[in-house]
Design an enzyme around this catalytic site. Structure first.
Site, PDB file in Angstrom:
ATOM      1  N   ASP A  66       0.869  -1.188   0.000  1.00 23.80           N
ATOM      2  CA  ASP A  66       0.000   0.000   0.000  1.00 23.80           C
ATOM      3  C   ASP A  66       0.898   1.228   0.000  1.00 23.80           C
ATOM      4  O   ASP A  66       2.112   1.129   0.238  1.00 23.80           O
ATOM      5  CB  ASP A  66      -0.872  -0.023   1.275  1.00 23.80           C
ATOM      6  N   SER A  67       0.288   2.383  -0.187  1.00 26.28           N
ATOM      7  CA  SER A  67       1.037   3.640  -0.117  1.00 26.28           C
ATOM      8  C   SER A  67       1.522   3.902   1.311  1.00 26.28           C
ATOM      9  O   SER A  67       2.468   4.655   1.511  1.00 26.28           O
ATOM     10  CB  SER A  67       0.138   4.786  -0.563  1.00 26.28           C
ATOM     11  N   CYS A  75     -11.294   2.794  -0.778  1.00 24.46           N
ATOM     12  CA  CYS A  75     -10.043   3.302  -0.225  1.00 24.46           C
ATOM     13  C   CYS A  75      -9.680   2.475   1.002  1.00 24.46           C
ATOM     14  O   CYS A  75     -10.567   2.078   1.773  1.00 24.46           O
ATOM     15  CB  CYS A  75     -10.226   4.773   0.146  1.00 24.46           C
ATOM     16  N   GLU A 116      -6.401   9.418   9.170  1.00 22.85           N
ATOM     17  CA  GLU A 116      -5.038   9.211   9.679  1.00 22.85           C
ATOM     18  C   GLU A 116      -4.769  10.019  10.935  1.00 22.85           C
ATOM     19  O   GLU A 116      -4.002   9.617  11.802  1.00 22.85           O
ATOM     20  CB  GLU A 116      -4.018   9.555   8.603  1.00 22.85           C
ATOM     21  N   CYS A 130      -3.810  -1.070  -2.024  1.00 22.31           N
ATOM     22  CA  CYS A 130      -4.131   0.339  -2.248  1.00 22.31           C
ATOM     23  C   CYS A 130      -5.070   0.479  -3.449  1.00 22.31           C
ATOM     24  O   CYS A 130      -4.789  -0.042  -4.531  1.00 22.31           O
ATOM     25  CB  CYS A 130      -2.826   1.077  -2.514  1.00 22.31           C
ATOM     26  N   HIS A 147      -8.556   3.276   3.770  1.00 16.42           N
ATOM     27  CA  HIS A 147      -8.874   3.865   5.068  1.00 16.42           C
ATOM     28  C   HIS A 147     -10.368   3.793   5.446  1.00 16.42           C
ATOM     29  O   HIS A 147     -10.724   3.990   6.599  1.00 16.42           O
ATOM     30  CB  HIS A 147      -8.483   5.339   5.089  1.00 16.42           C
TER      31      HIS A 147
HETATM   32  N1  DGL Z   1      -4.081   3.790   0.033  1.00 15.76           N
HETATM   33  C1  DGL Z   1      -4.768   4.823  -0.724  1.00 15.76           C
HETATM   34  C2  DGL Z   1      -5.975   4.210  -1.429  1.00 15.76           C
HETATM   35  O1  DGL Z   1      -6.512   3.218  -1.023  1.00 15.76           O
HETATM   36  C3  DGL Z   1      -5.197   5.965   0.182  1.00 15.76           C
HETATM   37  C4  DGL Z   1      -4.058   6.771   0.738  1.00 15.76           C
HETATM   38  C5  DGL Z   1      -3.230   7.465  -0.334  1.00 15.76           C
HETATM   39  O2  DGL Z   1      -3.730   8.372  -1.032  1.00 15.76           O
HETATM   40  O3  DGL Z   1      -2.090   7.090  -0.469  1.00 15.76           O
HETATM   41  O4  DGL Z   1      -6.383   4.737  -2.451  1.00 15.76           O
END
Ligand code: DGL
Length: 275
Positions: free
Chosen positions: A18-19, A194, A162, A81, A196
C-alpha cells in the site's frame, strides 16, 4: 496468455503493499480469513499519499515494491491500495508474470456488486487518483452496461482518518457533506474504495440509515484471496505465522497509527528502497 504459476509453494508468504499503513485494513481482513498465512506487508510511507500522484510515478513505485516482494518469495502479491490498483495493476501483473499471483482490490468488489440483485445506481468514493481513473465505472459497466455509476473523489477523508478523526463530530460533518453531494443522489449502494474507509463505515451506515448497501472492500478482497489460494491448492499448512511489516520511511507516528488500521500495534521495520 495466462502465465503459468505452477511453481508456487503453499508455505510461502502473501505480500501486501500500500502507499502507507492504511492497507493494514486489508492485511487484517486477510488474517481473519486465513489465520495460517504469513504476511509480508510493505507500506510506501516515503511516497504517501498516492492519491495525488501521477500514474507514471505509481507504476514505478509499484514495480519496485513488487520486485522486493518477489525477492521475499511471496506466492501472491495483493495490491491493497485502491489508487495503485486503479493505476498500476496491469503493469504489476505484466512485471510479475508467473512468479506470483497478483490480486487488486477492485475486481473482487466489482464482481460482488454486479452480482447483487436490485442494484441500479452505484456510488463510489475514493482518492482523486482512483476516481479520475474511472476504473470502477469502466469495469462495472463492462459486466452490465445498464448499471449507473456515480463516482466522487473525497480527498479530505484520508488525512482526516489518519489524524484519528473518525466517529466524532468533525468526521460526521465532513462525511455528511460529501455524501450529500448531488452527484451521489439516488444511489442504492456505495463502494468504499479506499484502504482507510473501513474505519468510517459505521458513520456511512449512520448517514444512509440502511437505505443504501455499503460495500467495504477489505472483507471482500480477503475472501477473494482465500478463494484464489484454495482453488490453486496454495493455502499455507503451517501454523503461527510470523508476519513482517515494512515501510519505506520509518517514523514513530506511523508505528503508533498501525493500531488503528490493524487493531493492534505492530512493529514496523524500514526497508529504505528509495534512499
Ligand atoms: N491507500 C490509498 C488508497 O486506497 C489511500 C491513501 C493514499 O492516497 O495514499 O487509495
Amino acid at each position: 496468455m495466462t502465465k503459468s504459476t505452477n511453481n508456487l509453494s503453499p508455505n510461502n508468504p502473501i505480500g501486501i503493499f500500500d502507499s502507507g499503513i492504511g492497507g493494514l485494513t486489508v492485511a487484517h481482513a486477510i488474517t481473519k480469513e486465513l489465520p495460517n498465512e504469513k504476511l509480508i506487508y510493505f507500506g510506501d510511507t516515503a511516497h504517501l499519499p498516492y492519491g495525488d500522484k501521477s500514474a507514471d510515478s505509481i507504476k514505478y513505485y509499484a514495480i519496485r515494491i513488487s520486485q522486493l516482494l518477489l525477492q521475499k518469495k511471496c506466492k501472491m502479491i495483493v495490491i491493497a491500495c485502491n489508487t495503485a490498483s486503479s493505476l498500476a495493476y496491469e503493469t504489476v501483473k505484466d512485471f510479475v508474470g508467473g512468479q506470483a499471483l497478483v490480486v487488486n482490490v477492485i475486481d473482487p468488489v466489482v464482481e460482488e456488486v454486479v452480482n447483487k440483485k436490485k442494484i441500479k445506481r452505484i456510488g463510489v468514493i475514493g482518492t482523486k487518483g482512483t476516481i479520475k481513473s474511472d476504473i470502477y465505472s469502466h469495469k462495472i459497466r463492462q459486466h452490465n452496461s445498464k448499471l449507473d455509476v456515480a463516482s466522487l473523489a473525497t480527498p479530505l477523508l484520508v488525512g482526516m482518518i489518519e489524524e484519528g478523526f473518525f466517529n466524532n463530530k468533525i468526521s460526521r460533518t465532513i462525511i455528511n457533506d460529501y455524501l450529500s453531494r448531488p452527484k451521489l443522489h439516488k444511489i442504492d449502494s456505495i463502494i468504499l474504495a479506499c484502504t482507510h474507509f473501513p474505519l468510517i463505515k459505521p458513520e456511512v451506515e449512520e448517514y444512509y440509515k440502511g437505505k443504501v448497501d455499503i460495500i467495504d472492500s477489505a472483507g471482500v478482497v480477503a475472501k477473494h484471496v482465500k478463494d484464489q489460494l484454495k482453488k490453486r491448492k496454495l493455502t499455507n499448512t503451517q501454523k503461527n505465522p510470523q508476519h513482517q511489516f515494512y515501510v519505506s520511511d520509518y517514523t514513530k507516528s506511523f508505528e503508533k497509527s498501525t493500531k488503528v488500521f490493524f487493531r493492534k500495534k505492530i512493529k514496523l521495520e524500514e526497508v529504505a528502497i528509495w534512499k
